[in-house]
Design a protein around this motif. Structure first.
Motif, PDB file in Angstrom:
ATOM      1  N   GLY A 150      -4.725 -40.968  -8.379  1.00  0.00           N
ATOM      2  CA  GLY A 150      -6.079 -41.453  -8.601  1.00  0.00           C
ATOM      3  C   GLY A 150      -6.141 -42.928  -8.925  1.00  0.00           C
ATOM      4  N   SER A 151      -7.120 -43.283  -9.736  1.00  0.00           N
ATOM      5  CA  SER A 151      -7.323 -44.696 -10.072  1.00  0.00           C
ATOM      6  C   SER A 151      -6.226 -45.236 -10.980  1.00  0.00           C
ATOM      7  N   LEU A 152      -5.400 -44.355 -11.530  1.00  0.00           N
ATOM      8  CA  LEU A 152      -4.231 -44.812 -12.282  1.00  0.00           C
ATOM      9  C   LEU A 152      -3.123 -45.297 -11.360  1.00  0.00           C
ATOM     10  N   ALA A 153      -3.199 -44.920 -10.090  1.00  0.00           N
ATOM     11  CA  ALA A 153      -2.125 -45.234  -9.143  1.00  0.00           C
ATOM     12  C   ALA A 153      -2.524 -46.273  -8.106  1.00  0.00           C
ATOM     13  N   THR A 154      -3.748 -46.772  -8.189  1.00  0.00           N
ATOM     14  CA  THR A 154      -4.271 -47.726  -7.208  1.00  0.00           C
ATOM     15  C   THR A 154      -5.185 -48.714  -7.929  1.00  0.00           C
ATOM     16  N   ALA A 155      -5.669 -49.685  -7.174  1.00  0.00           N
ATOM     17  CA  ALA A 155      -6.683 -50.585  -7.716  1.00  0.00           C
ATOM     18  C   ALA A 155      -8.077 -49.986  -7.572  1.00  0.00           C
ATOM     19  N   GLY A 156      -8.207 -48.991  -6.708  1.00  0.00           N
ATOM     20  CA  GLY A 156      -9.496 -48.366  -6.456  1.00  0.00           C
ATOM     21  C   GLY A 156      -9.570 -46.949  -6.982  1.00  0.00           C
ATOM     22  N   ALA A 157     -10.253 -46.085  -6.227  1.00  0.00           N
ATOM     23  CA  ALA A 157     -10.499 -44.710  -6.672  1.00  0.00           C
ATOM     24  C   ALA A 157      -9.299 -43.805  -6.508  1.00  0.00           C
ATOM     25  N   GLY A 158      -8.311 -44.244  -5.723  1.00  0.00           N
ATOM     26  CA  GLY A 158      -7.132 -43.418  -5.529  1.00  0.00           C
ATOM     27  C   GLY A 158      -6.986 -42.971  -4.089  1.00  0.00           C
ATOM     28  N   THR A 159      -5.921 -42.226  -3.841  1.00  0.00           N
ATOM     29  CA  THR A 159      -5.655 -41.688  -2.510  1.00  0.00           C
ATOM     30  C   THR A 159      -6.131 -40.231  -2.471  1.00  0.00           C
ATOM     31  N   ALA A 160      -5.264 -39.267  -2.790  1.00  0.00           N
ATOM     32  CA  ALA A 160      -5.693 -37.870  -2.784  1.00  0.00           C
ATOM     33  C   ALA A 160      -6.797 -37.612  -3.807  1.00  0.00           C
ATOM     34  N   ILE A 161      -6.672 -38.155  -4.992  1.00  0.00           N
ATOM     35  CA  ILE A 161      -7.724 -37.974  -5.996  1.00  0.00           C
ATOM     36  C   ILE A 161      -8.971 -38.765  -5.611  1.00  0.00           C
ATOM     37  N   GLY A 162      -8.797 -39.826  -4.835  1.00  0.00           N
ATOM     38  CA  GLY A 162      -9.963 -40.518  -4.307  1.00  0.00           C
ATOM     39  C   GLY A 162     -10.824 -39.592  -3.463  1.00  0.00           C
ATOM     40  N   VAL A 163     -10.183 -38.726  -2.674  1.00  0.00           N
ATOM     41  CA  VAL A 163     -10.923 -37.735  -1.893  1.00  0.00           C
ATOM     42  C   VAL A 163     -11.680 -36.790  -2.820  1.00  0.00           C
ATOM     43  N   ILE A 164     -11.024 -36.351  -3.874  1.00  0.00           N
ATOM     44  CA  ILE A 164     -11.676 -35.461  -4.841  1.00  0.00           C
ATOM     45  C   ILE A 164     -12.851 -36.164  -5.514  1.00  0.00           C
ATOM     46  N   THR A 165     -12.669 -37.441  -5.834  1.00  0.00           N
ATOM     47  CA  THR A 165     -13.756 -38.228  -6.415  1.00  0.00           C
ATOM     48  C   THR A 165     -14.950 -38.283  -5.472  1.00  0.00           C
ATOM     49  N   ALA A 166     -14.693 -38.474  -4.180  1.00  0.00           N
ATOM     50  CA  ALA A 166     -15.774 -38.510  -3.189  1.00  0.00           C
ATOM     51  C   ALA A 166     -16.458 -37.153  -3.076  1.00  0.00           C
ATOM     52  N   LEU A 167     -15.680 -36.077  -3.109  1.00  0.00           N
ATOM     53  CA  LEU A 167     -16.271 -34.737  -3.069  1.00  0.00           C
ATOM     54  C   LEU A 167     -17.212 -34.521  -4.247  1.00  0.00           C
ATOM     55  N   GLN A 168     -16.778 -34.947  -5.424  1.00  0.00           N
ATOM     56  CA  GLN A 168     -17.597 -34.805  -6.618  1.00  0.00           C
ATOM     57  C   GLN A 168     -18.877 -35.633  -6.490  1.00  0.00           C
ATOM     58  N   ALA A 169     -18.753 -36.849  -5.961  1.00  0.00           N
ATOM     59  CA  ALA A 169     -19.919 -37.716  -5.799  1.00  0.00           C
ATOM     60  C   ALA A 169     -20.916 -37.142  -4.791  1.00  0.00           C
ATOM     61  N   GLN A 170     -20.419 -36.351  -3.833  1.00  0.00           N
ATOM     62  CA  GLN A 170     -21.275 -35.728  -2.816  1.00  0.00           C
ATOM     63  C   GLN A 170     -21.806 -34.371  -3.262  1.00  0.00           C
ATOM     64  N   ASP A 171     -21.614 -34.041  -4.536  1.00  0.00           N
ATOM     65  CA  ASP A 171     -22.064 -32.752  -5.100  1.00  0.00           C
ATOM     66  C   ASP A 171     -21.433 -31.561  -4.380  1.00  0.00           C
ATOM     67  N   LYS A 172     -20.203 -31.739  -3.898  1.00  0.00           N
ATOM     68  CA  LYS A 172     -19.476 -30.625  -3.295  1.00  0.00           C
ATOM     69  C   LYS A 172     -18.700 -29.829  -4.338  1.00  0.00           C
ATOM     70  N   HIS A 173     -18.587 -30.366  -5.531  1.00  0.00           N
ATOM     71  CA  HIS A 173     -18.040 -29.680  -6.707  1.00  0.00           C
ATOM     72  C   HIS A 173     -16.745 -28.922  -6.412  1.00  0.00           C
ATOM     73  N   PRO A 174     -15.675 -29.621  -6.125  1.00  0.00           N
ATOM     74  CA  PRO A 174     -14.389 -28.948  -5.924  1.00  0.00           C
ATOM     75  C   PRO A 174     -13.829 -28.430  -7.250  1.00  0.00           C
ATOM     76  N   HIS A 175     -12.985 -27.436  -7.135  1.00  0.00           N
ATOM     77  CA  HIS A 175     -12.159 -27.030  -8.267  1.00  0.00           C
ATOM     78  C   HIS A 175     -10.729 -27.437  -7.928  1.00  0.00           C
TER      79      HIS A 175
END
Length: 341
Positions: A150-175
């Protein structure tokens, strides 16, 4: 150099500081980074970690040294030493190459601007990867991760966790099922911390529970990061990733690697050519962190401790990059050989 701020690195008022990830999740301590020795020590101790972030960190450090008046010869020597700090993560080499090219063409004065550009590029790459990956994952999916991406591993939102962040922002609510990720617990300490910060529903599991979850039909997709992707699509990531890929293949669970183009190494033909760092035996003999240190094995126990393993391309469902999403056929046709952002 202008002020730059990310979750785990910041350059404010011309002072470079790193969030000590070894102390997370219970303590948030920022460490000053003033010399190449400081940065190398932080990389080796995993106080700064994640393939994209260590490349950014090394670049920012060189820029600061240039601003402080370090000469060209000493800057090159510092870059050489930084390059050796994490042999598997190719982002480090790629970013340092960009800094040295700037040094060749513009001298030390060119380094601050180049470092700023690399930082801002990584933020954009994370945004693109996140959007590309989120298009593949259905709402309400159970997603399994490994290590911390995630953002601990990059300057931005992250790689794999960046995808999860985008899902959350789109109200897709992943678990999210969070592999604790032995031996250093980057999942249990860092990814769980990030999930809480993001408000994402998650469940922490031991690494050896993942196959059981797949067998029970509780995993819809697996998202992992990478420290180096070879030209044929094989990739190195935190040790344990290969096991996940084998289990995902057997249980027919989609398995995706998420990384920026800066993680691709076209000069590396396949996974066998990726150098694998082996770390201290102490990391397997016990555990340490903000809670202190615990030794559970005999002190003289023989230990094998590779930091990474290599997952063959044939086990990967898709490569989610900032440039797009690639399948096995595209990778076999050489899609990774001519990437440009």
């Amino acid at each position: 150099m202008k002020d730059l701020l990310a979750t785990s690195i910041r350059c404010l008022d011309n002072q470079l500081e790193v969030l000590d990830q070894h102390q997370l999740p219970h303590k948030e301590i920022w460490l000053p980074c003033r010399t190449a020795d400081d940065m190398i020590d932080m990389i080796k101790k995993l106080q700064i970690r994640g393939a994209p972030l260590i490349g950014i960190g090394a670049s920012l450090l060189l820029a600061r040294l240039a601003e402080d008046g370090m000469g060209e010869a000493d800057l090159r020597e510092a870059a050489s030493r930084l390059r050796a700090a994490r042999p598997t993560a190719v982002n480090l080499m790629n970013n340092l190459d960009s800094m040295l090219t700037a040094l060749d063409t513009g001298g030390p004065d060119a380094l601050p601007y180049t470092a700023e550009q690399l930082f801002e590029e990584d933020v954009r790459l994370c945004q693109k990867m996140s959007a590309n990956g989120a298009n593949l994952i259905a709402a309400g999916s159970n997603v399994l991760t490994h290590c911390n991406t995630g953002s601990l591993a990059t300057a931005g939102a992250g790689t794999a966790i960046g995808v999860i962040t985008a899902l959350q922002a789109q109200d897709k609510h992943p678990h999210v099922y969070v592999d604790e990720t032995r031996p250093l617990l980057q999942g249990g300490r860092l990814t769980a911390w990030e999930m809480q910060k993001l408000g994402v529903d998650y469940t922490l599991i031991c690494d050896n529970m993942a196959a059981l979850l797949m067998a029970q039909g509780k995993v819809d997709a697996i998202l992992v990061g990478s420290d180096r992707i070879a030209a044929n699509g094989d990739f190195a990531n935190k040790v344990g990733t290969y096991s996940l890929a084998v289990n995902a293949h057997y249980h027919q669970v989609p398995f995706y690697v998420v990384a920026p183009y800066t993680t691709v190494d076209p000069a590396c033909p396949n996974g066998a050519a990726i150098p694998i760092e082996e770390r201290s035996a102490q990391e397997v003999q016990g555990v340490s962190g903000s809670f202190g240190e615990v030794l559970w094995s005999p002190k003289n126990a023989r230990v094998f401790n590779p930091a990474f393993d290599v997952t063959p391309a044939k086990l990967v469902t898709g490569w989610i990059l900032d440039n797009g999403v690639f399948d096995q056929e595209q990778i076999a046709q050489g899609a990774l050989l001519h990437l440009n952002n």
